[in-house]
Write a protein that holds these residues in place. Structure first.
Motif, PDB file in Angstrom:
ATOM      1  N   VAL A 152       3.119  11.606   1.373  1.00  0.00           N
ATOM      2  CA  VAL A 152       3.116  12.721   2.315  1.00  0.00           C
ATOM      3  C   VAL A 152       3.482  13.983   1.552  1.00  0.00           C
ATOM      4  CG1 VAL A 152       4.147  13.674   4.412  1.00  0.00           C
ATOM      5  CG2 VAL A 152       3.763  11.207   4.218  1.00  0.00           C
ATOM      6  N   SER A 200      -1.157  13.808   4.702  1.00  0.00           N
ATOM      7  CA  SER A 200      -0.743  12.429   4.472  1.00  0.00           C
ATOM      8  C   SER A 200      -1.891  11.653   3.852  1.00  0.00           C
ATOM      9  CB  SER A 200      -0.338  11.795   5.805  1.00  0.00           C
ATOM     10  OG  SER A 200       0.103  10.480   5.603  1.00  0.00           O
ATOM     11  N   GLU A 247      -2.713   7.909   3.264  1.00  0.00           N
ATOM     12  CA  GLU A 247      -2.369   6.513   3.526  1.00  0.00           C
ATOM     13  C   GLU A 247      -3.204   5.583   2.655  1.00  0.00           C
ATOM     14  OE1 GLU A 247      -2.521   5.561   7.667  1.00  0.00           O
ATOM     15  OE2 GLU A 247      -1.485   7.411   8.222  1.00  0.00           O
ATOM     16  N   ASP A 248      -2.580   4.514   2.194  1.00  0.00           N
ATOM     17  CA  ASP A 248      -3.262   3.497   1.377  1.00  0.00           C
ATOM     18  C   ASP A 248      -3.941   4.122   0.159  1.00  0.00           C
ATOM     19  OD1 ASP A 248      -2.456   1.862   3.447  1.00  0.00           O
ATOM     20  OD2 ASP A 248      -4.441   1.729   4.350  1.00  0.00           O
ATOM     21  N   SER A 269      11.351   5.797   2.947  1.00  0.00           N
ATOM     22  CA  SER A 269      10.664   6.895   2.262  1.00  0.00           C
ATOM     23  C   SER A 269      11.538   7.435   1.140  1.00  0.00           C
ATOM     24  CB  SER A 269      10.362   8.039   3.235  1.00  0.00           C
ATOM     25  OG  SER A 269       9.450   7.628   4.208  1.00  0.00           O
ATOM     26  N   LYS A 303       0.836  -1.205   0.000  1.00  0.00           N
ATOM     27  CA  LYS A 303       0.000   0.000   0.000  1.00  0.00           C
ATOM     28  C   LYS A 303       0.870   1.254   0.000  1.00  0.00           C
ATOM     29  CE  LYS A 303      -3.025  -2.687   2.848  1.00  0.00           C
ATOM     30  NZ  LYS A 303      -3.387  -2.915   4.238  1.00  0.00           N
ATOM     31  N   VAL A 358       3.767   0.215   2.518  1.00  0.00           N
ATOM     32  CA  VAL A 358       3.560  -0.676   3.660  1.00  0.00           C
ATOM     33  C   VAL A 358       3.062  -2.000   3.091  1.00  0.00           C
ATOM     34  CG1 VAL A 358       2.281  -1.045   5.798  1.00  0.00           C
ATOM     35  CG2 VAL A 358       2.942   1.279   5.131  1.00  0.00           C
ATOM     36  N   GLN A 376       7.138   9.463  -0.581  1.00  0.00           N
ATOM     37  CA  GLN A 376       6.317   8.262  -0.741  1.00  0.00           C
ATOM     38  C   GLN A 376       6.998   7.087  -0.048  1.00  0.00           C
ATOM     39  OE1 GLN A 376       5.901   6.916  -4.799  1.00  0.00           O
ATOM     40  NE2 GLN A 376       4.126   5.690  -4.317  1.00  0.00           N
ATOM     41  N   VAL A 403       7.589  -1.587   6.489  1.00  0.00           N
ATOM     42  CA  VAL A 403       7.489  -0.301   5.798  1.00  0.00           C
ATOM     43  C   VAL A 403       8.775  -0.053   5.023  1.00  0.00           C
ATOM     44  CG1 VAL A 403       7.197   2.190   6.114  1.00  0.00           C
ATOM     45  CG2 VAL A 403       6.015   0.598   7.632  1.00  0.00           C
ATOM     46  N   THR A 408       1.734   5.178   0.554  1.00  0.00           N
ATOM     47  CA  THR A 408       1.419   6.357   1.348  1.00  0.00           C
ATOM     48  C   THR A 408       2.202   7.521   0.753  1.00  0.00           C
ATOM     49  OG1 THR A 408       1.010   5.155   3.392  1.00  0.00           O
ATOM     50  CG2 THR A 408       1.632   7.453   3.616  1.00  0.00           C
TER      51      THR A 408
END
Length: 88
Positions: A26, A37, A39-40, A79, A22, A69, A66, A76, A24
Motif C-alpha cells: 500500500v 494498493s 494486491e498479490d 502490516s 501473497k 496473505v 506491506q 493476514v 500486498t
C-alpha cells in the motif's frame, strides 16, 4: 509511470510464513492525498516486487506499507511500515 522496486528478507518458513504467501503493498501519497494498493503483487518467496505508480507521483514523497496473505486467503500478517520514498 514511476517504477517502484521493493525487496525484503524472509524469516525461516513456519505455518505463518510460507513462500506462497501473497504480498500486498500500500502506497500513500500525502501530496495528492491518495492511496494506491497493489494486491498479490508478488509471493513471499520472490523476495521482491516491482510495480508502477502513477506518473503524477513524480516529485512526491510516498509512504509504503506491506503485508502478506496466505495462499488460502484466510490469514493476514501484520502490516509493516516500509518507510518513505521520494519519487524523483
Amino acid at each position: 509511470m514511476k517504477v517502484l522496486h521493493i525487496k525484503w528478507d524472509n524469516a525461516n518458513a513456519t505455518i505463518f510464513n510460507n513462500d506462497d504467501d501473497k504480498a500486498t503493498i500500500v502506497v500513500y501519497n500525502l501530496a495528492k492525498p491518495a492511496f494506491v494498493s497493489f494486491e498479490d503483487v508478488a509471493q513471499r518467496g520472490d523476495k521482491e516486487a516491482i510495480f508502477q505508480l502513477p506518473a503524477a507521483y513524480t516529485g512526491d514523497t510516498v509512504h509504503c506499507w506491506q503485508h502478506f496473505v496466505n495462499a488460502q486467503g484466510n490469514a493476514v500478517s501484520t502490516s509493516v511500515y516500509l518507510g518513505e520514498i521520494f519519487m524523483g
